[in-house]
Structure formats: structure tokens, C-alpha cells
Design a protein around this motif. Structure first.
Motif, PDB file in Angstrom:
ATOM      1  N   HIS A 169       0.785  -1.255  -0.042  1.00  0.00           N
ATOM      2  CA  HIS A 169      -0.034  -0.050  -0.147  1.00  0.00           C
ATOM      3  C   HIS A 169       0.867   1.205  -0.054  1.00  0.00           C
ATOM      4  N   SER A 170       2.265   1.149   0.498  1.00  0.00           N
ATOM      5  CA  SER A 170       3.022   2.232   0.470  1.00  0.00           C
ATOM      6  C   SER A 170       3.540   2.706  -0.609  1.00  0.00           C
ATOM      7  N   GLU A 171       3.829   1.724  -1.432  1.00  0.00           N
ATOM      8  CA  GLU A 171       4.074   2.023  -2.950  1.00  0.00           C
ATOM      9  C   GLU A 171       2.852   2.619  -3.795  1.00  0.00           C
ATOM     10  N   SER A 172       3.355   3.922  -4.195  1.00  0.00           N
ATOM     11  CA  SER A 172       2.302   4.306  -5.001  1.00  0.00           C
ATOM     12  C   SER A 172       2.174   3.895  -6.454  1.00  0.00           C
ATOM     13  N   TYR A 173       0.963   3.147  -6.974  1.00  0.00           N
ATOM     14  CA  TYR A 173       0.803   2.568  -8.049  1.00  0.00           C
ATOM     15  C   TYR A 173       1.359   3.507  -9.300  1.00  0.00           C
ATOM     16  N   LYS A 174       2.326   2.737 -10.079  1.00  0.00           N
ATOM     17  CA  LYS A 174       2.577   3.423 -11.354  1.00  0.00           C
ATOM     18  C   LYS A 174       2.027   2.632 -12.446  1.00  0.00           C
ATOM     19  N   VAL A 175       1.725   3.675 -13.410  1.00  0.00           N
ATOM     20  CA  VAL A 175       0.858   2.881 -14.854  1.00  0.00           C
ATOM     21  C   VAL A 175       1.862   1.945 -15.661  1.00  0.00           C
ATOM     22  N   PRO A 176       1.394   1.020 -16.372  1.00  0.00           N
ATOM     23  CA  PRO A 176       2.105   0.305 -17.275  1.00  0.00           C
ATOM     24  C   PRO A 176       2.678   1.620 -18.337  1.00  0.00           C
ATOM     25  N   GLU A 177       4.166   1.057 -18.589  1.00  0.00           N
ATOM     26  CA  GLU A 177       4.858   2.166 -19.514  1.00  0.00           C
ATOM     27  C   GLU A 177       5.157   1.193 -20.838  1.00  0.00           C
TER      28      GLU A 177
END
Ligand SMILES: *[C@@H]1O[C@H](CO)[C@@H](O)[C@H](O)[C@H]1NC(C)=O
Ligand SMILES: *[C@@H]1O[C@H](CO)[C@@H](O)[C@H](O)[C@H]1NC(C)=O
Ligand SMILES: *[C@@H]1O[C@H](CO)[C@@H](O)[C@H](O)[C@H]1NC(C)=O
Ligand SMILES: *[C@@H]1O[C@H](CO)[C@@H](O)[C@H](O)[C@H]1NC(C)=O
Ligand SMILES: *[C@@H]1O[C@H](CO)[C@@H](O)[C@H](O)[C@H]1NC(C)=O
Ligand SMILES: *[C@@H]1O[C@H](CO)[C@@H](O)[C@H](O)[C@H]1NC(C)=O
Ligand SMILES: *[C@@H]1O[C@H](CO)[C@@H](O)[C@H](O)[C@H]1NC(C)=O
Ligand SMILES: *[C@@H]1O[C@H](CO)[C@@H](O)[C@H](O)[C@H]1NC(C)=O
Length: 193
Positions: free
Chosen positions: A36-44
Motif C-alpha cells: 500500500h505504501s508503494e504508489s501505483y505506477k501505470v504500465p509504460e
């Protein structure tokens, strides 16, 4: 003597079980909190190879015949989160014309998992066919022309409940054009639309 020993042993057993339970609960909580602490990064996405094999306009029937081959790279930039992609479609655009879409994966294909900090290359994705068009630029399509082609990639990702679309703006000469080293294709990163 034996009567007093057995409860002791039982207690120790319970203690071990309790200890293990607390340990696992702790580890689970740690993993979940990191997740949860990792902010979600979108697919590149990026396009790291592109060949425009055919791009012919036939005046009499207002038809463009096209054949574009692409190498598309998908990267998961997250350190923990897995991507679960259920839909990826590639469409090419030139002026007002759409070519495709080509399905890389959809809900009826096997679910696709992309591990953290990992990449997948979709090799030689072929966007080809014929497209009727009435709107077309007045410039003749010469073999030495560089075409500005937009490649749109639409995707659906489950974990982040993301639906997104990226665009990669390519400048491509026809394959038949006598290419020199300067116009070898370079990687193009795709950006969000
Ligand atoms: C895609 O990658 C493969 C393997 O590296 C290569 O052989 C092929 O020519 C590439 N295709 C394009 C369109 O760049
Ligand atoms: C596309 O156009 C070029 C030049 O006009 C021609 O040489 C070529 O045969 C055409 N290709 C197709 C598949 O129609
Ligand atoms: C349009 O005309 C060209 C040349 O006559 C032909 O090769 C092509 O198949 C036609 N396309 C369609 C969609 O009718
Ligand atoms: C499109 O181009 C690729 C690479 O040159 C070729 O293998 C394929 O047969 C072409 N497709 C059509 C329909 O012409
Ligand atoms: C999913 O993609 C396959 C080709 O990869 C296609 O044949 C099929 O029709 C697609 N299904 C849906 C529901 O779009
Ligand atoms: C990346 O993905 C490939 C194929 O899914 C897998 O074989 C490889 O072990 C993965 N690498 C890492 C670092 O997760
Ligand atoms: C490509 O162009 C170079 C220099 O412009 C020339 O020397 C070479 O013969 C050409 N190759 C082809 C296949 O036309
Ligand atoms: C590819 O990159 C090189 C070095 O950055 C640059 O000189 C060249 O013009 C680029 N080619 C294209 C077609 O953008």
C-alpha cells in the motif's frame, strides 16, 4: 510426575503455534503495508522497432493499403505490484485515418501477468489492411516522404483498476526507401493521452 509434565509440553506447543501465528501475521501485515505504501505506477509502453512496409493510396477507390510492423515494449515500473493486463489494443493513426485495431490480448486470451521491474516485448505486431478514406492530404505520398504516424495503445489493468491509453508519435520512412544510418529507427517512448 508425568501428570505435571504433559500440560507443560502442551503449553510449549501452544506457545510455538502462537509464535508462528504472530510471525506470519506480522509478515503479512508488512507485505500488505509495503504494497500500500508503494504508489501505483501505470504500465509504460515504448516502440523500439517500426517498419512501414506498405503505405499506398489508391485514388480511384480512395483506399489506403497499409502494413506497419512494430516491436512494442511493455514495462512494469513498480517494485512490488504485479500488473494483470486483460486488454491491450494497438491502433495506428495517420491524419484522420485509423488503422487497426490489433488485439495483443483480451479477456478471452489467457490472463497476462507482468512482474515488477520486468518487461515484455511484443515482437513484430503487424497492423495491416485496407482503409477507405475521403480525407487525405494533398501531398503526394512519395517513397522518400517521412510519415508522422501515431501509434495508440489502449490497455486495461486489474490491480490499479486502470484503463488507459498512451500514444507514441513515430516518424517513419517507407521500408522501400533507401535508408541511411541516420534514419534507422530509435526507441520512442509513449506518453499518456
Ligand atoms: C523486432 O525485434 C526483432 C528481434 O530483435 C527483430 O528481428 C525485428 O527486425 C524487429 N522488428 C522491427 C519492426 O523492428
Ligand atoms: C505501392 O506503391 C508503389 C509505388 O507506387 C508500388 O511500386 C508498389 O507496388 C505498391 N505496392 C502495392 C502492394 O500496391
Ligand atoms: C482499390 O484499388 C486498387 C487498385 O485497383 C486495388 O488493388 C485494391 O484492392 C482496391 N481496394 C479495395 C478495398 O477495393
Ligand atoms: C506485412 O509486412 C510483413 C513484413 O514485410 C510481411 O511479412 C507480411 O506478409 C505483410 N503482410 C501483408 C498482408 O502484406
Ligand atoms: C480476442 O482476441 C483474439 C485474437 O487475439 C480474437 O480472435 C478474439 O475475437 C478476441 N475476442 C474478443 C472478445 O474480442
Ligand atoms: C521477467 O519475466 C520473464 C517472463 O515472464 C521471467 O522469465 C523472468 O524471470 C522475469 N524476471 C524477473 C526479474 O522477474
Ligand atoms: C543507397 O544510397 C546510397 C547513397 O545515397 C547509394 O550509394 C546506394 O547505392 C543506394 N542503395 C540502393 C540499394 O539503392
Ligand atoms: C536516432 O538517434 C540518434 C542519436 O541520438 C540521432 O542522431 C538520430 O537523428 C535519430 N534518428 C531518428 C530517425 O530520429
Amino acid at each position: 510426575m508425568s501428570e505435571t509434565e504433559s500440560p507443560d509440553i502442551k503449553n510449549t506447543g501452544g506457545g510455538v503455534l502462537l509464535f508462528l501465528f504472530v510471525l506470519f501475521a506480522g509478515m503479512f501485515a508488512l507485505v500488505m503495508s509495503r504494497r500500500h505504501s508503494e504508489s501505483y505506477k501505470v504500465p509504460e509502453f515504448s516502440v523500439d522497432g517500426a517498419d512501414l512496409n506498405q503505405f499506398n493510396y489508391t485514388k480511384v477507390n480512395h483506399t489506403i493499403s497499409y502494413n506497419l510492423t512494430l516491436n512494442v515494449t511493455l514495462t512494469n515500473p513498480n517494485t512490488i505490484i504485479y500488473f494483470e493486463l486483460s486488454d491491450v489494443q494497438v491502433t495506428a493513426r495517420y491524419q484522420n485515418n485509423r488503422f487497426g485495431p490489433v488485439t495483443l490480448m483480451n479477456s478471452s486470451t489467457t490472463p497476462f501477468l507482468q512482474g515488477p521491474k520486468n518487461t515484455t516485448i511484443f515482437q513484430n505486431v503487424v497492423v495491416q489492411g485496407h482503409s477507405k478514406t475521403l480525407l487525405f492530404d494533398r501531398q503526394p505520398m512519395n517513397a522518400d516522404q517521412i510519415y508522422n504516424i501515431g501509434v495508440e495503445i489502449a490497455f486495461r489493468e486489474k490491480f490499479g483498476r486502470m484503463c488507459g491509453e498512451v500514444i507514441c508519435n513515430l516518424k517513419l520512412p517507407l521500408m522501400s526507401f533507401n535508408r541511411t544510418s541516420w534514419d534507422r529507427y530509435n526507441t520512442t517512448k509513449c506518453s499518456k493521452v
